[in-house]
Scaffold this active site. Structure first.
Site, PDB file in Angstrom:
ATOM      1  N   ASP A  38      68.761  -2.851  21.070  1.00 28.13           N
ATOM      2  CA  ASP A  38      67.708  -2.377  21.962  1.00 28.13           C
ATOM      3  C   ASP A  38      68.259  -1.159  22.720  1.00 28.13           C
ATOM      4  O   ASP A  38      69.479  -1.010  22.856  1.00 28.13           O
ATOM      5  CB  ASP A  38      67.325  -3.501  22.931  1.00 28.13           C
ATOM      6  N   TYR A  52      66.746   0.704  26.067  1.00 27.65           N
ATOM      7  CA  TYR A  52      66.688   0.776  27.542  1.00 27.65           C
ATOM      8  C   TYR A  52      67.255  -0.482  28.189  1.00 27.65           C
ATOM      9  O   TYR A  52      66.771  -1.583  27.950  1.00 27.65           O
ATOM     10  CB  TYR A  52      65.249   1.003  28.007  1.00 27.65           C
ATOM     11  N   ARG A  54      58.588  -1.343  36.153  1.00 28.05           N
ATOM     12  CA  ARG A  54      59.154  -1.992  34.971  1.00 28.05           C
ATOM     13  C   ARG A  54      58.296  -3.191  34.540  1.00 28.05           C
ATOM     14  O   ARG A  54      58.021  -3.383  33.361  1.00 28.05           O
ATOM     15  CB  ARG A  54      60.584  -2.455  35.281  1.00 28.05           C
ATOM     16  N   SER A  65      63.652   0.141  19.195  1.00 23.87           N
ATOM     17  CA  SER A  65      63.173   0.244  20.576  1.00 23.87           C
ATOM     18  C   SER A  65      61.659   0.337  20.653  1.00 23.87           C
ATOM     19  O   SER A  65      60.997   0.818  19.733  1.00 23.87           O
ATOM     20  CB  SER A  65      63.791   1.501  21.209  1.00 23.87           C
ATOM     21  N   ASN A  66      61.128  -0.128  21.789  1.00 23.26           N
ATOM     22  CA  ASN A  66      59.714   0.097  22.111  1.00 23.26           C
ATOM     23  C   ASN A  66      59.429   1.582  22.308  1.00 23.26           C
ATOM     24  O   ASN A  66      58.287   2.023  22.182  1.00 23.26           O
ATOM     25  CB  ASN A  66      59.353  -0.629  23.416  1.00 23.26           C
TER      26      ASN A  66
END
Lengths: 230, 230
Positions: B14, B16, B45, B122-123
């Site tokens: 991942d 972040y 967040r 990652s998103n």
């Protein structure tokens, strides 16, 4: 000239926070963990909802009672608050005896008089919803009390809102959906319902690509709005 | 006797919070809104992630840049903090220049020496990830930098983790997945990866029906763990 809006023939309500006040659960948290009640309540609610979304995406459904218990365990662990079995049971039992908001009782009665078919559509499992509605003396007011449980999928998945269409046997356009959770109202709008967001807390609008049709501050605004053809 | 665990041939990270430290963004929030930075950062967040889950369930995908911007707008509105266009731009630009954690650089170098294929999943949208990895000087360390964007679906949906299987052309069992988000590690475990949760903050374990195989406090623990056949 735009096409006339078809009349609403049914109104579907979210349960927790919309019809039923979860304040007693928060108050019990404060009694059990003085000074930490608010933080635990907030973390509990956040984790409970996160689990519903994450498990829906993961296709690892677990019913709302268990997700709610897991959320409480997490919140207590994060706050460093010990959680005994009987404390967990007391809090979960409190969920079965929540009071309806005063404006909910009155709005339901007024809408019922207008011959609207009323229903509840909730993340709650049947074992949570049945006693909740019965204890509040509201069972006979609702045509149906619907749980996501049979779908094994939580809001705001479209399949959940479709359940109301199937059970009410009415077209989408004749159904209004009412929730105090903005994301729930957005999900219902995205599916195709006419939606009413009860913004009790004065929160900002969620940006989910489908905004609610109406924003109201309390359920008292609902019957006149529906009477006026909303 | 249990079957021997196949050796890992790739590790997928991942981005972040796992490889890249988002602290500079939090610090900038505090500079822009003194006294409110922490609350805004936390709400931002939370809302950013909520939107990813809700939009995935609603099938109303919007890329991570826009979801992140929308989350910031919500957080500022909720905190009563005005948000000017140039403030939003500064914060979003900060996302492109995040530093890798010191333990991330060292772990990547050590794992690379062991001939493991390394990737990011990652998103983040490609427009966010490309400059991020380039600015950190890490591009040549990774076999692939994968974004959920082509799927229009966010973590922890299984389709996201499947993307790594397809792009790495390796069986699930040969792939390890590393995340500082417990729910992300659970999602990867549920899909079938061997998973490593980097629990930097000492958070409780999420209850999502699929627990991570390994819990580590920093990425420094990863290379020896992999070397030992984890």
């Amino acid at each position: 000239m735009s096409a006339p809006v078809p009349a609403l023939r049914a109104l579907v309500f979210d349960a927790y926070g919309t019809l039923f006040d979860v304040h007693t659960v928060a108050a019990l948290c404060e009694t059990l963990w003085p000074g930490k009640g608010e933080a635990i309540t907030r973390a509990w609610r956040a984790k409970q909802l996160e689990y519903t979304w994450q498990r829906s995406l993961m296709r690892r459904y677990q019913d709302f009672k268990r997700v709610t218990e897991a959320g409480l365990r997490y919140a207590c662990a994060a706050a460093g608050a010990p959680l005994a079995d009987d404390q967990l049971r007391r809090l979960m039992d409190a969920y079965l005896e929540l009071s309806p908001f005063p404006d909910a009782r009155e709005a339901i009665a007024a809408l019922k008089q207008r011959k609207l078919r009323l229903a509840i559509l909730s993340n709650g499992s049947p074992a949570m919803l049945r006693p909740l509605v019965k204890n509040a003396g509201l069972r006979e007011m609702f045509h149906a009390v619907l749980s996501v449980d049979e779908l094994e999928m939580y809001k705001p998945a479209p399949a959940v809102y479709r359940l109301a269409v199937e059970k009410l046997e009415l077209p989408k356009g004749a159904i209004g959906f009412v929730s105090s959770n903005c994301w729930d109202a957005c999900g219902a709008k995205s599916f195709g319902f006419r939606t009413f967001w009860v913004n009790r807390a004065g929160a900002p609008l969620d940006d989910l690509g489908a905004a609610p049709d109406h924003v109201i501050a309390t359920l008292a605004e609902l019957p006149p709005l529906v009477a006026a053809g909303a």
